[in-house]
Design an enzyme around this catalytic site. Structure first.
Site, PDB file in Angstrom:
ATOM      1  N   ARG A 191      10.164  26.213  45.177  1.00  0.00           N
ATOM      2  CA  ARG A 191       9.201  25.210  45.671  1.00  0.00           C
ATOM      3  C   ARG A 191       7.878  25.816  46.127  1.00  0.00           C
ATOM      4  NH1 ARG A 191      13.954  23.004  48.363  1.00  0.00           N
ATOM      5  NH2 ARG A 191      14.889  21.530  46.927  1.00  0.00           N
ATOM      6  N   HIS A 203      -9.857  27.302  23.219  1.00  0.00           N
ATOM      7  CA  HIS A 203     -10.193  26.260  24.192  1.00  0.00           C
ATOM      8  C   HIS A 203     -11.717  26.174  24.382  1.00  0.00           C
ATOM      9  CE1 HIS A 203      -9.915  23.692  27.722  1.00  0.00           C
ATOM     10  NE2 HIS A 203     -10.682  24.542  28.374  1.00  0.00           N
TER      11      HIS A 203
END
Ligand code: NAD
Ligand code: GLY
Length: 373
Positions: A126, A270
């Site tokens: 987390r 990109h």
């Protein structure tokens, strides 16, 4: 050893999530760069097959005084690997080495490594601390800063991810020495972007100093990286999670993401897709009567001089009989800014200022037809 000399320290001000961006020469390999990070027993360097042999050992040596265990994970290189399978290799390494929740992740590479490492850091136990060590121009001026982390999905670019800020960003100009010209130009696209959306003085400066930038002159590069990071820090400081203002940083990206996905991840870089996407978004701004033709021509000429494509590709169809413009529209409807299927474009509402607007599909088709080869 002489003191490390960051040319500049730019701060991202986000209360407890604030952090510095250090910009200078030789920072990556200097152990003092990493003093002050949260203490931990172990670190994991995440990098790729291209960057590991260039800078992996230098970073490992600099981290040695700070961590008892330093692990390295070398990912396959390329936008086509920015996906679940590759992300899972990071979790495999973290669990395999029994890394705990203090372990610090170091993203050593371009935006692909940075986005994936950041996402892994956001999710492992987390959330564990991470540091961005960007080694492309694009990553130093954009992707390493601001806490957007993500992987691609076959149906949409950067669609799975999290906002998660690093502890530190280390922009070492020495890494530009090994960057191939095509990648360097791709990075210039994101530098140019900051001009039309936020700072026409910067655009004037890039226009005048493009030869120095293309020659990779240190002073010119230092200015470009610093100013880009300052503008990004200002925007992210006001709107970390893109509830409004931050969307302006996506100028050129709605069209650009359609190019990247539609052509197949990795075919267009990109930055190339963003450069061409800025030409398309400027054309759309003109059709919306926000800017004049001279502005569009000026921006297009600059993008072309930076070595970037300004003619958009025809996309392979996914549905038989679908027109090229309709393929662009279909891909752009899967954009994070889209609302109830309505595409939201970042347009230039006046030189040096951007806004988010919708546009009629027919107008978008005209732009695509005018910009494609
Ligand atoms: P990249 O990470 O694919 O790096 C480009 C190429 O250069 C790769 O082959 C890489 O291995 C190689 N490379 C990296 N550093 C090098 C060096 N110093 N010398 C030689 N080769 C080197 O691409 P990129 O342009 O850095 O980043 C593009 C990615 O960043 C995209 O996935 C894009 O979606 C993402 N991005 C994210 C944000 C954000 O806010 N998180 C912003 C912009 C772009
Ligand atoms: N590159 C877009 C953003 O960081 O918001």
């Amino acid at each position: 050893m002489p003191e490390p000399q960051p040319i500049v320290r730019v701060s991202i001000d986000l209360d407890q999530r604030s952090y510095p961006i250090l910009i200078g020469h030789g920072l990556l390999g200097d152990s003092r760069t990493y003093a002050g990070l949260p203490s931990a027993e172990s670190a994991l360097i995440v990098t790729n097959t291209t960057v590991a042999p260039l800078y992996g050992e230098r970073l490992r040596a600099a981290l040695a005084p700070h961590y008892r265990k330093i692990h390295e994970l070398v990912l396959p290189d390329g936008e086509e690997h920015k996906n679940w399978q590759t992300l899972n290799l990071v979790f495999d390494a973290l669990l395999g080495h029994r890394c705990d929740r203090k372990t610090v992740l170091f993203a050593l590479g371009g935006g692909v490594v940075g986005d994936m490492t950041g996402f892994a850091a956001a999710s492992y136990m987390r959330g564990v601390p991470f540091v961005q060590v960007p080694t492309t121009l694009l990553a130093q001026v954009d992707s390493s800063v601001g806490g957007k982390t993500a992987i691609n999905h076959p149906l949409g670019k950067n669609m799975i991810g999290a906002f998660y800020q690093p502890q530190l960003v280390v922009c070492d100009a020495e890494t530009f020495a090994t960057l191939p010209p095509r990648e360097f130009s791709a990075g210039l696209a994101e530098v140019i972007k900051y001009g039309p959306i936020a700072d026409m003085e910067l655009l004037d400066w890039i226009d005048a100093n493009l030869p120095a930038l293309m020659a990779r002159e240190p002073a010119a590069l230092a200015h470009a990286v610093r100013r880009s990071c300052e503008i990004k820090a200002e925007v992210v400081g006001q709107d970390e999670r893109e509830s409004g203002l931050r969307a302006i940083l996506n100028f050129g990206h709605t069209f650009g993401h359609a190019i990247e996905n539609g052509m197949g991840y990795g075919k267009w870089l990109h930055g190339e897709a963003v450069g061409c996407g800025m030409v398309m978004a400027a054309q759309l701004s003109m059709r919306l009567e926000l800017v004049d033709a001279a502005f569009v021509q000026r921006l297009t000429a600059l993008i072309e001089r930076a070595g970037l494509p300004v003619v958009a590709p025809r996309l392979p169809d996914s549905v038989a009989g679908e027109s090229n413009a309709d393929r662009y529209l279909a891909l752009m409807r899967v954009d994070k800014k889209a609302q109830a299927g309505a595409i939201q474009f970042v347009v230039i509402d006046r030189p040096g200022s951007a806004a988010v607007r919708s546009a009629p599909d027919d107008m978008v088709r005209q732009v695509v037809d005018a910009c494609c080869d």
